[in-house]
Design a protein around this motif. Structure first.
Motif, PDB file in Angstrom:
ATOM      1  N   HIS A   1      32.835  73.904  60.366  1.00  0.00           N
ATOM      2  CA  HIS A   1      32.151  72.947  59.168  1.00  0.00           C
ATOM      3  C   HIS A   1      32.388  71.519  59.238  1.00  0.00           C
ATOM      4  O   HIS A   1      33.569  71.216  59.271  1.00  0.00           O
ATOM      5  CB  HIS A   1      33.233  73.639  57.952  1.00  0.00           C
ATOM      6  CG  HIS A   1      32.770  73.044  56.708  1.00  0.00           C
ATOM      7  ND1 HIS A   1      31.608  73.373  56.080  1.00  0.00           N
ATOM      8  CD2 HIS A   1      33.142  72.133  55.977  1.00  0.00           C
ATOM      9  CE1 HIS A   1      31.485  72.532  55.014  1.00  0.00           C
ATOM     10  NE2 HIS A   1      32.531  71.640  54.760  1.00  0.00           N
TER      11      HIS A   1
ATOM     12  N   HIS B   1      29.959  67.657  58.428  1.00  0.00           N
ATOM     13  CA  HIS B   1      28.751  67.301  57.450  1.00  0.00           C
ATOM     14  C   HIS B   1      28.455  65.997  58.681  1.00  0.00           C
ATOM     15  O   HIS B   1      29.042  65.105  58.541  1.00  0.00           O
ATOM     16  CB  HIS B   1      29.407  66.597  56.270  1.00  0.00           C
ATOM     17  CG  HIS B   1      29.719  67.496  55.272  1.00  0.00           C
ATOM     18  ND1 HIS B   1      29.069  68.176  54.274  1.00  0.00           N
ATOM     19  CD2 HIS B   1      30.814  68.126  55.093  1.00  0.00           C
ATOM     20  CE1 HIS B   1      29.666  68.984  53.542  1.00  0.00           C
ATOM     21  NE2 HIS B   1      30.787  69.217  54.107  1.00  0.00           N
TER      22      HIS B   1
ATOM     23  N   HIS C   1      30.353  75.899  50.384  1.00  0.00           N
ATOM     24  CA  HIS C   1      31.927  75.381  49.914  1.00  0.00           C
ATOM     25  C   HIS C   1      32.277  76.433  49.094  1.00  0.00           C
ATOM     26  O   HIS C   1      31.430  76.924  47.920  1.00  0.00           O
ATOM     27  CB  HIS C   1      31.944  74.207  49.455  1.00  0.00           C
ATOM     28  CG  HIS C   1      31.786  72.948  50.581  1.00  0.00           C
ATOM     29  ND1 HIS C   1      30.443  72.517  50.488  1.00  0.00           N
ATOM     30  CD2 HIS C   1      32.272  72.351  51.262  1.00  0.00           C
ATOM     31  CE1 HIS C   1      30.204  71.540  51.266  1.00  0.00           C
ATOM     32  NE2 HIS C   1      31.519  71.394  51.927  1.00  0.00           N
TER      33      HIS C   1
ATOM     34  N   HIS D   1      36.862  76.221  53.120  1.00  0.00           N
ATOM     35  CA  HIS D   1      38.076  75.929  52.364  1.00  0.00           C
ATOM     36  C   HIS D   1      38.749  77.364  51.742  1.00  0.00           C
ATOM     37  O   HIS D   1      39.818  77.639  52.339  1.00  0.00           O
ATOM     38  CB  HIS D   1      37.819  74.922  51.238  1.00  0.00           C
ATOM     39  CG  HIS D   1      37.193  73.803  51.821  1.00  0.00           C
ATOM     40  ND1 HIS D   1      37.864  72.980  52.640  1.00  0.00           N
ATOM     41  CD2 HIS D   1      35.819  73.120  51.290  1.00  0.00           C
ATOM     42  CE1 HIS D   1      36.866  71.974  53.004  1.00  0.00           C
ATOM     43  NE2 HIS D   1      35.975  72.014  52.360  1.00  0.00           N
TER      44      HIS D   1
ATOM     45  N   ASP E   1      35.398  69.516  58.765  1.00  0.00           N
ATOM     46  CA  ASP E   1      34.977  68.840  57.631  1.00  0.00           C
ATOM     47  C   ASP E   1      34.843  67.473  57.247  1.00  0.00           C
ATOM     48  O   ASP E   1      35.123  66.738  56.454  1.00  0.00           O
ATOM     49  CB  ASP E   1      35.720  69.472  56.323  1.00  0.00           C
ATOM     50  CG  ASP E   1      35.200  69.093  54.954  1.00  0.00           C
ATOM     51  OD1 ASP E   1      33.736  69.342  55.075  1.00  0.00           O
ATOM     52  OD2 ASP E   1      35.792  69.066  53.923  1.00  0.00           O
TER      53      ASP E   1
END
Ligand code: GUN
Ligand code: FE
Length: 427
Positions: free
Chosen positions: A67, A69, A225, A266, A317
Motif C-alpha cells: 500500500h 500512494h 482503506h 490499515h 503508505d
C-alpha cells in the motif's frame, strides 16, 4: 527470464510466519523465472549452470509494499502534524490536484519510479490519482523499471474539493472504463490495473455499486482503506446509516468477495463482524505502521490477524508514512506491536523481527500469487544485500545478520542486485 542460474550467498527466507530458514553459503536456483529451491550444494544435473557468486552477502526474497500512494511521494516527510482527515484536506488533496497537469505528473512520477526501482521493493500495490492520462504515465514509467505492480486510477465523487472530485458516479465509472481500455491497449507485462475507490467517504453508494459490477465483470482486484482512524470510522457510520460496520460498505457492493483478492489498508479498528468479513473473503490487510504512528491513527492487532490465519502484508503508505523502505516498515511493525502489547492489550504478544520479515515477503507476496519465498515453485524475486558496512565485533549468526540489517539498513546497508521473476534489474 533467461534459463537457469544460481545465486550463491547467505540465504534467508520465510517458510511461514513462524519459521525462518537460513542457509549459509548456499545456492538459490532459478529456472525460467521460478525458484527451484535453496541447496547447500548444487544438485546433480545442475553442476554446469551459471553461478552468480555473492558469497558473504545476504540473499533474501524481494520485498512487497502492499500500500502506497505514488502522487504523495513529493511531500513525504512534510506536514506530519495532523490526523488523517485534516491531513487529507490540508496536504494530500491539494497535492493530488496538481496531477491534473500531465507535465507535473510526469516529472513527479519519474522521481517516484526511479526511487522505487533503487529501493528494496520488488512488487507494489499503488494508488494513482483520479486522472486518467497521468495514471497511465505512472504505469508506463513503472513498466519500464521491471518492477511488478498493481496501479489504480482513484475513484472519488464526493467529499473532496472541486479540483479533486469526479463530476458524478457515472463520470467516474466511464473514466475508469476508459482507463482500463487504454491499459489493455498498452499490453503491459509488469503493470496491472486495480480498482481503487479511495475510501467510503470519497465514494457515493452509486459509484461503489458500479465499481462492484466492474469488478465482477472484469474480475479485477481492488484496493482501498478501512478502519484507519476513529473519526473516519464515525464518519462512515453517518454516511452509510444502513451499514452495521465500515467493512460492510465495501462488502455490500461486492468489493471484497470473488476469486481475485482485494487489499484494505490499515484495519486498525475492525469490530468482530468486520474481521469475519475480511477473513471470509480472503481480503489482504496492508499494515502500515509508520503511517499509523505519524497520523496518530492507532495500532492494528496484527498478532490477532495472523493467529486467525488472515492474509497480512506491510505497506509504507507514502506519504502517511515518510519512508519508502520496507526494512523500516518491518522495524516499525515490531515496535508498534510492542507498544500495543504494553499499552493496549497484553494478550497479544508483540511481533518478532522474523514475523515482520515474513509480512514484508511471503505475507504480502501472496497477493501476487506464489511470491515472497524461495521454496520451489515461487517466482524468483530476490535481493542481494551487502551488510559489511554495518560493523560489529560480535560473531553473528545468519539470522542475527538479517535482524541487524532490518534495524540498521539506513546506516550503511546496500542493495547489490535485484531480481524480479528471474530478471535482473538495472539498479
Ligand atoms: N484514506 C483516504 N485517503 C487516504 C490517503 O491518501 N492516505 C491514508 N493514509 N489514508 C487515506
Ligand atoms: Fe493510504
Amino acid at each position: 527470464m533467461g534459463g537457469s542460474f544460481a545465486l550463491r550467498g547467505d540465504i534467508c527466507w520465510s517458510k511461514s510466519a513462524a519459521e525462518l530458514s537460513c542457509v549459509k553459503d548456499g545456492y538459490l536456483v532459478c529456472e525460467n523465472g521460478v525458484s527451484r529451491g535453496v541447496f547447500e550444494e548444487l544438485p546433480a544435473g545442475l553442476e554446469g549452470i551459471e553461478v552468480i557468486d555473492r558469497r558473504g552477502r545476504l540473499v533474501v526474497p524481494g520485498l512487497v509494499d502492499l500500500h502506497l500512494h505514488a502522487p504523495q511521494y513529493g511531500f513525504r516527510g512534510l506536514g506530519m502534524d495532523l490526523e488523517l482527515l485534516d491531513w487529507l484536506d490540508t496536504h494530500t488533496f491539494p497535492e493530488e490536484g496538481r496531477y491534473a497537469d500531465l507535465g507535473y505528473a510526469e516529472r513527479a512520477y519519474q522521481v517516484f519510479a526511479d526511487d522505487l526501482l533503487h529501493s528494496a521493493t520488488t512488487r507494489a500495490v499503488v494508488f494513482g490519482t483520479i486522472h486518467v492520462e497521468p495514471t497511465l504515465r505512472l504505469m508506463d514509467l513503472l513498466e519500464e523499471t521491471g518492477l511488478k505492480t498493481f496501479v489504480g486510477k482513484v475513484n472519488m465523487d464526493r467529499n473532496s474539493p472541486d479540483y479533486l472530485r469526479e463530476r458524478s458516479a457515472k463520470a467516474s465509472l466511464s473514466d475508469t472504463r476508459l482507463w482500463l481500455g487504454r491499459v489493455g491497449e498498452r499490453g503491459y507485462e509488469n503493470t496491472l490495473p486495480i480498482l481503487t475507490p479511495r475510501f467510503t467517504p470519497s465514494c457515493t453508494d452509486e459509484l461503489m455499486a458500479g465499481l462492484g459490477q466492474l469488478r465482477e465483470e472484469l474480475r479485477l482486484p481492488l484496493q482501498s482503506h478501512l478502519s484507519e482512524n476513529l473519526s473516519e470510522v464515525e464518519w462512515v457510520r453517518e454516511l452509510c446509516p444502513w451499514s452495521s460496520c465500515y467493512g460492510q460498505t465495501y462488502e455490500r457492493f461486492g468489493h471484497l468477495s470473488g476469486d481475485v483478492p482485494s487489499v484494505m489498508a490499515h484495519c486498525n479498528y475492525c469490530p468482530e463482524e468486520e474481521i469475519e468479513i475480511l477473513k471470509g473473503s480472503g481480503c489482504f490487510i496492508a499494515h502500515c505502521p509508520q503511517s499509523n504512528t505519524m497520523l496518530s491513527s492507532g495500532i492494528a492487532p496484527i498478532r490477532d490477524y495472523l493467529e486467525r490465519g488472515m492474509n497480512v502484508g506491510l505497506g509504507t503508505d507514502i506519504a502517511g508514512g515518510a519512508s519508502l523502505s520496507l526494512f523500516r516498515a518491518m522495524a516499525d511493525a515490531v515496535g508498534v506491536s510492542k507498544l500495543r502489547w504494553r499499552c493496549v492489550d497484553e494478550t497479544l504478544r508483540p511481533l518478532s523481527t522474523s514475523e515482520a520479515f515474513y509480512l514484508a515477503t511471503a505475507g504480502g507476496g501472496s497477493f501476487f500469487g506464489k511470491v515472497g519465498s524461495f521454496d520451489q515453485g515461487f517466482e524468483f524475486d530476490a535481493l542481494v544485500l551487502d551488510d559489511s558496512a554495518l560493523r560489529t565485533t560480535l560473531e553473528c549468526s545468519l539470522e542475527e545478520r538479517l535482524e541487524r540489517y532490518v534495524y540498521l539498513e539506513a546506516e550503511g546497508g546496500r542493495i547489490c542486485d535485484k531480481f524480479v521473476a528471474g530478471r535482473r534489474l538495472q539498479i
